[in-house]
Every structure is written in structure tokens, then in C-alpha cells.
Design a protein around this motif. Sequence first.
Motif, PDB file in Angstrom:
ATOM      1  N   ALA A  86       0.851  -1.190   0.000  1.00 54.23           N
ATOM      2  CA  ALA A  86       0.000   0.000   0.000  1.00 54.23           C
ATOM      3  C   ALA A  86       0.884   1.236   0.000  1.00 54.23           C
ATOM      4  CB  ALA A  86      -0.902   0.009   1.233  1.00 54.23           C
ATOM      5  N   GLU A  87       0.403   2.294  -0.635  1.00 61.07           N
ATOM      6  CA  GLU A  87       1.110   3.565  -0.602  1.00 61.07           C
ATOM      7  C   GLU A  87       0.906   4.211   0.774  1.00 61.07           C
ATOM      8  OE1 GLU A  87       0.009   6.132  -3.883  1.00 61.07           O
ATOM      9  OE2 GLU A  87      -0.499   4.359  -5.089  1.00 61.07           O
ATOM     10  N   VAL A  88       1.984   4.710   1.350  1.00 66.34           N
ATOM     11  CA  VAL A  88       1.929   5.412   2.630  1.00 66.34           C
ATOM     12  C   VAL A  88       2.685   6.726   2.499  1.00 66.34           C
ATOM     13  CG1 VAL A  88       2.606   5.391   5.068  1.00 66.34           C
ATOM     14  CG2 VAL A  88       1.731   3.306   3.995  1.00 66.34           C
ATOM     15  N   ARG A  89       2.059   7.803   2.922  1.00 73.33           N
ATOM     16  CA  ARG A  89       2.743   9.092   2.984  1.00 73.33           C
ATOM     17  C   ARG A  89       3.183   9.350   4.424  1.00 73.33           C
ATOM     18  NH1 ARG A  89      -2.727  10.933   2.876  1.00 73.33           N
ATOM     19  NH2 ARG A  89      -2.740  10.913   0.602  1.00 73.33           N
ATOM     20  N   LEU A  90       4.367   9.861   4.601  1.00 74.72           N
ATOM     21  CA  LEU A  90       4.854  10.226   5.931  1.00 74.72           C
ATOM     22  C   LEU A  90       4.402  11.639   6.281  1.00 74.72           C
ATOM     23  CD1 LEU A  90       8.453   8.729   5.883  1.00 74.72           C
ATOM     24  CD2 LEU A  90       6.501   7.946   7.235  1.00 74.72           C
ATOM     25  N   LEU A  91       4.177  11.869   7.569  1.00 78.84           N
ATOM     26  CA  LEU A  91       3.628  13.130   8.067  1.00 78.84           C
ATOM     27  C   LEU A  91       4.643  13.769   9.012  1.00 78.84           C
ATOM     28  CD1 LEU A  91       0.193  11.515   8.895  1.00 78.84           C
ATOM     29  CD2 LEU A  91       0.705  12.874   6.858  1.00 78.84           C
ATOM     30  N   PRO A  92       5.537  14.613   8.487  1.00 76.48           N
ATOM     31  CA  PRO A  92       6.625  15.156   9.309  1.00 76.48           C
ATOM     32  C   PRO A  92       6.169  15.846  10.584  1.00 76.48           C
ATOM     33  CG  PRO A  92       7.004  15.647   6.996  1.00 76.48           C
ATOM     34  CD  PRO A  92       5.624  15.075   7.087  1.00 76.48           C
ATOM     35  N   ASP A  93       4.992  16.499  10.548  1.00 76.39           N
ATOM     36  CA  ASP A  93       4.560  17.242  11.738  1.00 76.39           C
ATOM     37  C   ASP A  93       4.068  16.337  12.862  1.00 76.39           C
ATOM     38  OD1 ASP A  93       2.261  16.482  10.431  1.00 76.39           O
ATOM     39  OD2 ASP A  93       1.253  18.423  10.613  1.00 76.39           O
ATOM     40  N   THR A  94       4.083  15.014  12.642  1.00 79.29           N
ATOM     41  CA  THR A  94       3.778  14.082  13.735  1.00 79.29           C
ATOM     42  C   THR A  94       5.038  13.594  14.438  1.00 79.29           C
ATOM     43  OG1 THR A  94       3.870  12.086  12.348  1.00 79.29           O
ATOM     44  CG2 THR A  94       1.755  13.263  12.459  1.00 79.29           C
ATOM     45  N   ALA A  95       6.197  14.098  14.057  1.00 79.04           N
ATOM     46  CA  ALA A  95       7.470  13.631  14.629  1.00 79.04           C
ATOM     47  C   ALA A  95       7.484  13.812  16.143  1.00 79.04           C
ATOM     48  CB  ALA A  95       8.632  14.384  14.001  1.00 79.04           C
ATOM     49  N   ARG A  96       8.028  12.834  16.826  1.00 84.43           N
ATOM     50  CA  ARG A  96       8.149  12.903  18.289  1.00 84.43           C
ATOM     51  C   ARG A  96       9.274  11.983  18.724  1.00 84.43           C
ATOM     52  NH1 ARG A  96       2.994  12.440  17.348  1.00 84.43           N
ATOM     53  NH2 ARG A  96       2.158  13.016  19.381  1.00 84.43           N
ATOM     54  N   ASP A  97       9.747  12.216  19.947  1.00 86.36           N
ATOM     55  CA  ASP A  97      10.724  11.310  20.547  1.00 86.36           C
ATOM     56  C   ASP A  97      10.028  10.006  20.923  1.00 86.36           C
ATOM     57  OD1 ASP A  97      12.590  13.319  20.316  1.00 86.36           O
ATOM     58  OD2 ASP A  97      12.330  14.034  22.369  1.00 86.36           O
ATOM     59  N   VAL A  98      10.815   8.955  21.061  1.00 85.24           N
ATOM     60  CA  VAL A  98      10.271   7.647  21.403  1.00 85.24           C
ATOM     61  C   VAL A  98      10.815   7.232  22.762  1.00 85.24           C
ATOM     62  CG1 VAL A  98       9.940   5.262  20.671  1.00 85.24           C
ATOM     63  CG2 VAL A  98      10.269   7.058  18.958  1.00 85.24           C
ATOM     64  N   ALA A  99       9.928   6.980  23.684  1.00 85.24           N
ATOM     65  CA  ALA A  99      10.339   6.532  25.009  1.00 85.24           C
ATOM     66  C   ALA A  99      11.112   5.226  24.902  1.00 85.24           C
ATOM     67  CB  ALA A  99       9.113   6.346  25.901  1.00 85.24           C
ATOM     68  N   PHE A 100      12.116   5.084  25.739  1.00 82.74           N
ATOM     69  CA  PHE A 100      12.922   3.864  25.872  1.00 82.74           C
ATOM     70  C   PHE A 100      13.865   3.633  24.692  1.00 82.74           C
ATOM     71  CE2 PHE A 100       8.421   2.966  27.092  1.00 82.74           C
ATOM     72  CZ  PHE A 100       8.536   3.377  28.402  1.00 82.74           C
ATOM     73  N   GLU A 101      13.883   4.535  23.705  1.00 87.22           N
ATOM     74  CA  GLU A 101      14.791   4.406  22.564  1.00 87.22           C
ATOM     75  C   GLU A 101      15.550   5.726  22.444  1.00 87.22           C
ATOM     76  OE1 GLU A 101      12.851   2.872  19.011  1.00 87.22           O
ATOM     77  OE2 GLU A 101      11.279   1.974  20.251  1.00 87.22           O
ATOM     78  N   PRO A 102      16.693   5.851  23.129  1.00 90.07           N
ATOM     79  CA  PRO A 102      17.393   7.139  23.233  1.00 90.07           C
ATOM     80  C   PRO A 102      17.619   7.817  21.887  1.00 90.07           C
ATOM     81  CG  PRO A 102      18.409   5.514  24.661  1.00 90.07           C
ATOM     82  CD  PRO A 102      17.397   4.779  23.842  1.00 90.07           C
ATOM     83  N   ASP A 103      17.204   9.073  21.818  1.00 85.89           N
ATOM     84  CA  ASP A 103      17.363   9.938  20.643  1.00 85.89           C
ATOM     85  C   ASP A 103      16.523   9.512  19.445  1.00 85.89           C
ATOM     86  OD1 ASP A 103      19.203  11.641  21.899  1.00 85.89           O
ATOM     87  OD2 ASP A 103      20.897  10.360  21.339  1.00 85.89           O
ATOM     88  N   MET A 104      15.804   8.412  19.556  1.00 86.25           N
ATOM     89  CA  MET A 104      15.034   7.928  18.409  1.00 86.25           C
ATOM     90  C   MET A 104      13.909   8.901  18.058  1.00 86.25           C
ATOM     91  SD  MET A 104      14.518   5.820  16.001  1.00 86.25           S
ATOM     92  CE  MET A 104      15.802   4.643  16.421  1.00 86.25           C
ATOM     93  N   VAL A 105      13.671   9.067  16.756  1.00 85.35           N
ATOM     94  CA  VAL A 105      12.581   9.882  16.230  1.00 85.35           C
ATOM     95  C   VAL A 105      11.556   8.957  15.586  1.00 85.35           C
ATOM     96  CG1 VAL A 105      11.944  11.659  14.542  1.00 85.35           C
ATOM     97  CG2 VAL A 105      14.081  11.859  15.834  1.00 85.35           C
ATOM     98  N   MET A 106      10.280   9.258  15.807  1.00 91.33           N
ATOM     99  CA  MET A 106       9.201   8.481  15.196  1.00 91.33           C
ATOM    100  C   MET A 106       8.315   9.418  14.396  1.00 91.33           C
ATOM    101  SD  MET A 106       6.429   5.946  17.000  1.00 91.33           S
ATOM    102  CE  MET A 106       5.711   7.208  18.058  1.00 91.33           C
ATOM    103  N   VAL A 107       7.888   8.942  13.230  1.00 91.60           N
ATOM    104  CA  VAL A 107       6.989   9.709  12.361  1.00 91.60           C
ATOM    105  C   VAL A 107       5.831   8.807  11.942  1.00 91.60           C
ATOM    106  CG1 VAL A 107       6.763  10.953  10.175  1.00 91.60           C
ATOM    107  CG2 VAL A 107       8.857  11.179  11.519  1.00 91.60           C
ATOM    108  N   LEU A 108       4.608   9.328  12.042  1.00 89.39           N
ATOM    109  CA  LEU A 108       3.432   8.569  11.644  1.00 89.39           C
ATOM    110  C   LEU A 108       3.169   8.726  10.150  1.00 89.39           C
ATOM    111  CD1 LEU A 108       0.969   9.406  14.570  1.00 89.39           C
ATOM    112  CD2 LEU A 108       2.605   7.523  14.378  1.00 89.39           C
ATOM    113  N   GLY A 109       2.432   7.764   9.610  1.00 88.81           N
ATOM    114  CA  GLY A 109       2.058   7.816   8.208  1.00 88.81           C
ATOM    115  C   GLY A 109       0.569   7.629   8.019  1.00 88.81           C
TER     116      GLY A 109
END
Length: 457
Positions: A86-109
Motif C-alpha cells: 500500500a502507498e503510505v505518505r509520511l507526516l513530518p509534523d507528527t514527529a516525536r521522541d520515542v520513550a525507551f529508545e534514546p534519541d530515536m525519532v518516530m513519524v506517523l504515516g
Amino acid sequence: MESSDVKTAEDVLALVDERALTHVKVGVFDIDGIFRAKWMARDKFASALKGGFGFCDVVLGWDSNDQLYEDPAVDVTGWHTGYPDAEVRLLPDTARDVAFEPDMVMVLGEFAGKWEAVCPRGTLRRVLDRADAMGFAVKAAAEYEFFLFDETPHSVREKGYRNLKPLTPGFFGYSGIRSSVHADLHLMFLEMCELMDMPVEGLHTETGPGVMEAAIKVDDALVAADRAALFKTFTKVFFQRHDIMASFMAKWSMDYPGQSGHIHTSLTTKDGAPVFHDPNGAHSMSDTMRWFVGGQQALMPELLSMTASTINSYTRLIPGFWAPTHANWAADNRTTSLRVIEGSPKSQRVEYRVAAADANPYLAMAAAIGSGLWGIENRIEPGEGVTGNAYAKKFPAKAALPGSLGEAAARLKRSMAARELFGDGFVDHFSASRMWEEREYRRHVTDWELARYFEII
């Protein structure tokens, strides 16, 4: 740069490079509100920010137990399509830090292309586009009840989900003792929620062994839905990392009240002026708010499967257990399905109390908001507001809520208003998925049936 500063693809890529990340976490929410995620290499992530990426569309073609929908009514994917990406678009304005994963960035699609029609987040976004076209912005907030157990994913299976041990015993709502004894744990939990941009305004024990209630901070409705969906996911993650299990089942035991996922909503103009408040209206309700409530009440039975989406959801909707049985409303009354909360222009709102904790937050908000907008468009007047105990009163037959998931799914499939609000593609796919859930349930023999019929009948 902080993740909260990210607005564009360039911003999030700069943040990834600043942190020297080799991978980024990306994910989508499926039709049941389950987070389907993976780590993506930095260069692939950079490419996906520009042109999207492929995510196996089986996540839209199976149920919460990863069992494929063997139903020809599920048309968007299946054996007949070969389960492509399936086609998925990433949504940069949903970026957030991820608990328990140091410095990790998460982005929703979000699902795109032909899959966009059945995407839960996309369905809510289309409802909010409707609000925008009407001249409104939508504010929303979710509050969840969830039970905590002194168990692990292994132990509950070894016990066959019987004789589970709640984290704390007894009925002890708003307990200063329980919250103080477990203060270290709960304060770490609140800290995690802040880190992941799902801030909790209130956290307390509820009535029942090990049960908690959390109210998530109000925001624009799409942000509120993202927060709610992530809250459910990472509440489970947080407590499992402490060998505790959090459950958002609508009702895990008939001995205790069910678990709600109440939704608070209000409308403003596009420049932020509240439109629900009128000091001269009954209960300070403006015409706009009254019609909004009228639409929610009128469509609630047709849209119930979007807010009570599992077989288990319907064990919660019984009299006397803090959950509604009819589409009704009242001012500040917790026995009704819609609770009008009278306040200042800013705080005037309506609480959609029929929603269960097990519902997909995107779809529950789409139902609550979409039906209200439909009410405004059609100037739907609500019925007479309830005074006193709604469980002790009689209501018109049309106000009765469906009594099972199968009945609710059939009502959704027939609903012309639902098709107008959410699109034929969504209604056909989601109703088919709920009917599948009902059929899966009917394939199993329950303990209740064995105990009742095995010897006697």
C-alpha cells in the motif's frame, strides 16, 4: 532542534542528522487502531519523505489477531490482489521522541492511493476537512480507563486469561493511598507521556481493582486522535516494561464497570473563537451546539460500530454500569450517552460517552465529530434532555443502541449518512471487517455455553 519544532520534511531530516541516527521509527494505525511500525534506514526515510513508501497492505486485510479476512466484501486487498504494498505518505509534523529508545525519532504515516478510502486517520481527516469547509475548526480530547494487572504476556496465556491478578485490590476510586504507594511508577508514566507529546491532564484510580483513568490534554482534533492512539499503544509498552499489563478491553470482567474511551469535542471558528457557548441558551448552548448534539444523538445507533467495535464492547453497554444503552443527552449527567458540559465560552463542550476504550480513536472521533457536523448541516434538534437517572426512563425505539456488533455493523452498512460522511469505500470495508469479527466469535464455544448446556439441556 527538538522534535516538537518539526513542521516539514526538511525539519525532520535535519533532526535525524543532528542526532546522527542510522534509522527512524515509522508506523501506521490499522483499522482496529493497532500500531503497525518498523525502523527505516536514514536514506530510505529521506526518500520516503519525498515520495512515500510501500507498506504491505495485509495490515488492512487482516483482523486484530493477524487472521486474513476471508470475505469477498473486503475488496481493497486480499488473495485476489496478491497483497501488494500500500502507498503510505509520511507526516513530518507528527514527529516525536520515542520513550525507551534514546534519541530515536518516530513519524506517523497515512495510507494513500486506493487505500486512502479505508485509512482510519484519513477518514478522520476527511471529516475535519468537512468542518473546515463549513467554517469550523475542531478541538477534541480523549480520556481512557484501563486496568493494570500484575501479569506478563506469557503469564496471562499460561493462565488461559483466568484468575488474573490486578495490580491493586478492591474498589478504590480516586485513591490517594494507591496513587501514593505507586507514585514512582505513575510519575514515570506521566513523564513518558510528556516526552511523547501525549500530555496527561489528570491521572487517578477508578472504581475497580487496578483500574486507572487518564485524561489527555485537548488539542486540534487530528492531533488529539494521534495522541489517543499513541497513548493506548505506549501505555501498554510502558507497563509491560515493568512486568505489568495494561488492558483497554471494554469489559474484562462482568464484576466490574467497563472501560470507556470518552471523547470531548467543541467547535471554534477558523480564527479560534468558540461557537458552542451562548449565555442566553438553555445550558449555555448555542444553536450550533444544539444541532451538533442533535446530530450526534440521531446518528449514534447507526455509527455505533465505529465506537463499540469489538464483540466485547457490547458487554459494557448495559444499565447501571456507567455506560449508556440509548442515544440520549443531558446537561452534566453521567447516565446518558451525551453529556453537555456547561462552562465558559472556552470550556463549553459535549462528551461522547458511548465510546469504549477498545475503539480505534481515529474512527471514534470521526463518528463523534462527523455526526455533529451532519446535525449542524441539517439543523437536527435533539430530543428532550434527560433529568435524573436515564436508566430508569423509557426512550423511543429509534434511540435504542444496537445490542451486538453484528447488528451495529449492519446498521452502519445501511446508513446513508455514514456513506455521505465517510465514503462508500470506508463504510463497506469497515462494516465487512466487523461482520467478520462477529462470525469469528460465532465459530467458538464459550465457557458460559459449556457450563449452561453440557449436562442439563
